[in-house]
Design a protein around this motif. Structure first.
Motif, PDB file in Angstrom:
ATOM      1  N   ILE A  26     -45.748  27.250 -53.390  1.00  0.00           N
ATOM      2  CA  ILE A  26     -44.951  28.038 -52.440  1.00  0.00           C
ATOM      3  C   ILE A  26     -43.725  27.215 -52.056  1.00  0.00           C
ATOM      4  N   GLU A  27     -42.566  27.659 -52.492  1.00  0.00           N
ATOM      5  CA  GLU A  27     -41.337  26.905 -52.245  1.00  0.00           C
ATOM      6  C   GLU A  27     -40.718  27.228 -50.885  1.00  0.00           C
ATOM      7  N   LYS A  28     -40.726  28.513 -50.532  1.00  0.00           N
ATOM      8  CA  LYS A  28     -40.193  28.931 -49.233  1.00  0.00           C
ATOM      9  C   LYS A  28     -40.946  30.163 -48.752  1.00  0.00           C
ATOM     10  N   ILE A  29     -40.985  30.356 -47.432  1.00  0.00           N
ATOM     11  CA  ILE A  29     -41.602  31.535 -46.824  1.00  0.00           C
ATOM     12  C   ILE A  29     -40.584  32.176 -45.880  1.00  0.00           C
ATOM     13  N   PHE A  30     -40.478  33.504 -45.957  1.00  0.00           N
ATOM     14  CA  PHE A  30     -39.568  34.243 -45.086  1.00  0.00           C
ATOM     15  C   PHE A  30     -40.344  35.352 -44.386  1.00  0.00           C
ATOM     16  N   ASP A  31     -39.993  35.633 -43.125  1.00  0.00           N
ATOM     17  CA  ASP A  31     -40.615  36.752 -42.440  1.00  0.00           C
ATOM     18  C   ASP A  31     -39.924  38.051 -42.849  1.00  0.00           C
ATOM     19  N   GLU A  32     -40.297  39.162 -42.231  1.00  0.00           N
ATOM     20  CA  GLU A  32     -39.759  40.465 -42.640  1.00  0.00           C
ATOM     21  C   GLU A  32     -38.257  40.586 -42.423  1.00  0.00           C
ATOM     22  N   LYS A  33     -37.723  39.774 -41.494  1.00  0.00           N
ATOM     23  CA  LYS A  33     -36.289  39.795 -41.234  1.00  0.00           C
ATOM     24  C   LYS A  33     -35.541  38.779 -42.081  1.00  0.00           C
ATOM     25  N   MET A  34     -36.280  38.204 -43.063  1.00  0.00           N
ATOM     26  CA  MET A  34     -35.734  37.216 -43.994  1.00  0.00           C
ATOM     27  C   MET A  34     -35.332  35.922 -43.292  1.00  0.00           C
ATOM     28  N   VAL A  35     -36.033  35.619 -42.195  1.00  0.00           N
ATOM     29  CA  VAL A  35     -35.858  34.330 -41.515  1.00  0.00           C
ATOM     30  C   VAL A  35     -36.853  33.352 -42.111  1.00  0.00           C
ATOM     31  N   GLU A  36     -36.374  32.202 -42.525  1.00  0.00           N
ATOM     32  CA  GLU A  36     -37.256  31.219 -43.154  1.00  0.00           C
ATOM     33  C   GLU A  36     -38.214  30.620 -42.129  1.00  0.00           C
ATOM     34  N   VAL A  37     -39.495  30.533 -42.480  1.00  0.00           N
ATOM     35  CA  VAL A  37     -40.528  29.983 -41.595  1.00  0.00           C
ATOM     36  C   VAL A  37     -41.367  28.987 -42.394  1.00  0.00           C
ATOM     37  N   PRO A  38     -42.012  28.022 -41.706  1.00  0.00           N
ATOM     38  CA  PRO A  38     -42.796  27.015 -42.431  1.00  0.00           C
ATOM     39  C   PRO A  38     -44.179  27.496 -42.873  1.00  0.00           C
ATOM     40  N   ALA A  39     -44.693  28.533 -42.188  1.00  0.00           N
ATOM     41  CA  ALA A  39     -46.049  29.000 -42.495  1.00  0.00           C
ATOM     42  C   ALA A  39     -46.220  30.437 -42.010  1.00  0.00           C
ATOM     43  N   ALA A  40     -47.278  31.048 -42.473  1.00  0.00           N
ATOM     44  CA  ALA A  40     -47.628  32.401 -42.024  1.00  0.00           C
ATOM     45  C   ALA A  40     -49.138  32.458 -41.862  1.00  0.00           C
ATOM     46  N   HIS A  41     -49.595  33.284 -40.935  1.00  0.00           N
ATOM     47  CA  HIS A  41     -51.013  33.378 -40.626  1.00  0.00           C
ATOM     48  C   HIS A  41     -51.617  34.668 -41.188  1.00  0.00           C
ATOM     49  N   GLY A  42     -52.874  34.600 -41.552  1.00  0.00           N
ATOM     50  CA  GLY A  42     -53.576  35.777 -42.023  1.00  0.00           C
ATOM     51  C   GLY A  42     -53.956  36.685 -40.878  1.00  0.00           C
ATOM     52  N   GLY A  43     -54.329  37.908 -41.197  1.00  0.00           N
ATOM     53  CA  GLY A  43     -54.739  38.855 -40.173  1.00  0.00           C
ATOM     54  C   GLY A  43     -53.588  39.564 -39.508  1.00  0.00           C
ATOM     55  N   GLN A  44     -52.352  39.217 -39.871  1.00  0.00           N
ATOM     56  CA  GLN A  44     -51.189  39.869 -39.293  1.00  0.00           C
ATOM     57  C   GLN A  44     -50.887  41.158 -40.045  1.00  0.00           C
ATOM     58  N   ARG A  45     -50.331  42.107 -39.351  1.00  0.00           N
ATOM     59  CA  ARG A  45     -49.909  43.337 -40.011  1.00  0.00           C
ATOM     60  C   ARG A  45     -48.557  43.176 -40.675  1.00  0.00           C
ATOM     61  N   SER A  46     -47.808  42.190 -40.222  1.00  0.00           N
ATOM     62  CA  SER A  46     -46.469  41.994 -40.776  1.00  0.00           C
ATOM     63  C   SER A  46     -46.556  41.398 -42.174  1.00  0.00           C
ATOM     64  N   LYS A  47     -45.533  41.662 -42.966  1.00  0.00           N
ATOM     65  CA  LYS A  47     -45.468  41.166 -44.328  1.00  0.00           C
ATOM     66  C   LYS A  47     -44.574  39.935 -44.386  1.00  0.00           C
ATOM     67  N   ILE A  48     -44.698  39.182 -45.469  1.00  0.00           N
ATOM     68  CA  ILE A  48     -43.854  38.008 -45.664  1.00  0.00           C
ATOM     69  C   ILE A  48     -43.342  38.000 -47.104  1.00  0.00           C
ATOM     70  N   TRP A  49     -42.260  37.263 -47.294  1.00  0.00           N
ATOM     71  CA  TRP A  49     -41.704  37.040 -48.626  1.00  0.00           C
ATOM     72  C   TRP A  49     -41.970  35.596 -49.027  1.00  0.00           C
ATOM     73  N   LEU A  50     -42.429  35.402 -50.257  1.00  0.00           N
ATOM     74  CA  LEU A  50     -42.663  34.062 -50.783  1.00  0.00           C
ATOM     75  C   LEU A  50     -41.686  33.792 -51.917  1.00  0.00           C
ATOM     76  N   GLU A  51     -41.110  32.603 -51.903  1.00  0.00           N
ATOM     77  CA  GLU A  51     -40.247  32.198 -53.001  1.00  0.00           C
ATOM     78  C   GLU A  51     -41.059  31.306 -53.938  1.00  0.00           C
ATOM     79  N   VAL A  52     -41.224  31.760 -55.166  1.00  0.00           N
ATOM     80  CA  VAL A  52     -41.963  31.006 -56.183  1.00  0.00           C
ATOM     81  C   VAL A  52     -41.169  31.085 -57.482  1.00  0.00           C
ATOM     82  N   SER A  53     -41.562  30.269 -58.440  1.00  0.00           N
ATOM     83  CA  SER A  53     -40.846  30.278 -59.716  1.00  0.00           C
ATOM     84  C   SER A  53     -41.373  31.393 -60.606  1.00  0.00           C
ATOM     85  N   GLY A  54     -40.486  32.286 -61.034  1.00  0.00           N
ATOM     86  CA  GLY A  54     -40.860  33.361 -61.945  1.00  0.00           C
ATOM     87  C   GLY A  54     -41.343  34.606 -61.236  1.00  0.00           C
ATOM     88  N   GLU A  55     -41.166  35.758 -61.875  1.00  0.00           N
ATOM     89  CA  GLU A  55     -41.627  37.027 -61.314  1.00  0.00           C
ATOM     90  C   GLU A  55     -43.118  37.214 -61.579  1.00  0.00           C
TER      91      GLU A  55
END
Length: 400
Positions: A361-390
């Motif tokens: 996991i290279e980077k994590i972004f919240d739904e507003k595309m704000v970069e965050v260091p971590a995300a927690h499970g059990g949330q209804r909100s979605k996150i974006w992960l930056e990884v190598s390759g589709e």
């Protein structure tokens, strides 16, 4: 020899799509009113219609469970339910009760009828009589040995047979346990089992009512009624050779991660066998990434020594399921996090088809595309992960 059907559980529309993506040939589902999964069942009539459309488009089959034992006053409700499905019928109905069969024949004379495991079919004569009533498939009781299954199949060559190959096991004949009704008033035959077989018990002597004596000296207690989970993955060749047409996975209430992993593993086991290759023992390591109570062959080989799990009642869950890929966009993947995930964590990407990849996991972004260091499970909100390759849609992500 025809490749048997791989039949997967669908607790909601998302799970249905995941099951099909990972290789299921058919799915089974039901409503809270007439199937034995009341607690977390997400299907009403609109969802069933949508599910039928999805399966038709994918050229996969869909079976609807109506396998409770209704009382007299409930048949009117059942008939109203069936009327609403006339325009979009499933490929088969799964039932247990003779009165329900008569009702199904009235409303859907041309739709296949499958006898539920709840009917506890354990002999050839019973199978023969159900066949006379128009039943095309028998889901055999879990309490049968392979020798018994083989005899029943051989003596009923015109009948289809389905067996459970993976998942939780009822400590009684399926759905016939009285403990739930006695202790909680919740009837197992009507989809409301409280699973008292998973509870911890102690001995009490009648004159020492406040002294609870452990049955076994163990910090976790004694789960005297608690079964291990069924896993017949290595028995696929034996069952296929005798003519079992459908291999069924239990677990409509299990997680998306569990469903994707188990369907993928059994798909691979089936395809490997029918390609003339040996069983890949690495599949066991895949199975063990899911929550489980350890595994048993159940009644398959007649040896019941390893059926019970006395140590714990809940599934051992490594908490490694991160989520499923929902979307790719601009070098990022969208998921709904199921467990905590941090930047820099190593993960495995398990696609519906193809090989497993290891990523970071290279980077994590919240739904507003704000970069965050971590995300927690059990949330209804979605996150974006930056990884190598589709990664393709529905790819399973888990921590290494």
């Amino acid at each position: 020899m025809k490749i048997p059907e791989l039949l997967a559980p669908a607790g909601d529309l998302e799970k249905l799509k995941v099951a099909l993506a990972f290789g299921a040939d058919a799915v089974y589902l039901g409503t809270p009113d007439f199937s034995l999964r009341v607690g977390e069942n997400k299907f009403g009539v609109p969802e069933i219609r949508k599910a039928v459309q999805i399966c038709r488009a994918a050229k996969k089959k869909i079976y609807l469970t109506t396998n409770t034992f209704p009382r007299d006053h409930e048949f009117g409700k059942l008939e109203n339910f069936l009327r609403k499905l006339r325009a979009t019928p499933p490929d088969a109905f799964i039932f247990s009760d003779l009165g329900v069969l008569a009702t199904l024949r009235k409303f859907f004379p041309k739709v296949a009828k499958h006898l539920s495991v709840q009917a506890n079919s354990v002999n050839s004569r019973t199978v023969r009589e159900w066949g006379k009533l128009g039943v095309s498939r028998i889901i055999l009781a879990r309490e049968l040995s392979f020798r018994e299954i083989k005899k029943i199949v051989a003596t009923n060559p015109k009948m289809e047979f389905e067996v459970f190959v993976h998942g939780a096991i009822c400590m009684s004949y399926s759905g016939r346990c009285l403990l739930s009704n006695f202790l909680t008033g919740r009837d197992a035959n009507r989809g409301e089992c409280a699973q008292p077989c998973r509870w911890k018990y102690s001995l009490v002597e009648e004159k020492r009512l406040n002294e609870f004596l452990p049955i076994e000296e163990d910090s976790a207690g004694s789960y005297i009624l608690n079964s291990r989970d069924l896993a017949l993955i290595e028995k696929i060749p034996q069952l296929a050779k005798i003519g079992i047409c459908s291999f069924k996975i239990e677990g409509r209430n299990k997680s998306l991660g569990y469903l994707a992993t188990i369907v993928r593993v059994y798909r691979r086991a089936l395809d490997t066998y029918f390609a003339g290759k040996k069983f890949d023992r690495k599949l066991w390591s895949e199975i063990r990434t899911t929550g489980n109570r350890d595994f048993t062959l159940g009644f398959f080989d007649g040896d019941l020594k390893n059926l019970q799990n006395y140590e714990r009642s809940t599934g051992e869950n490594p908490q490694n399921f991160v989520g499923l890929v929902e979307k790719n966009s601009g070098g990022k993947i969208l998921i709904t996090p199921k467990n905590r995930i941090e930047v820099g964590v190593k993960i495995e990407a398990v696609p519906p088809s193809g090989e497993i990849r290891k990523l970071e996991i290279e980077k994590i972004f919240d739904e507003k595309m704000v970069e965050v260091p971590a995300a927690h499970g059990g949330q209804r909100s979605k996150i974006w992960l930056e990884v190598s390759g589709e990664l393709p849609q529905f790819t399973l992500l888990r921590k290494c």
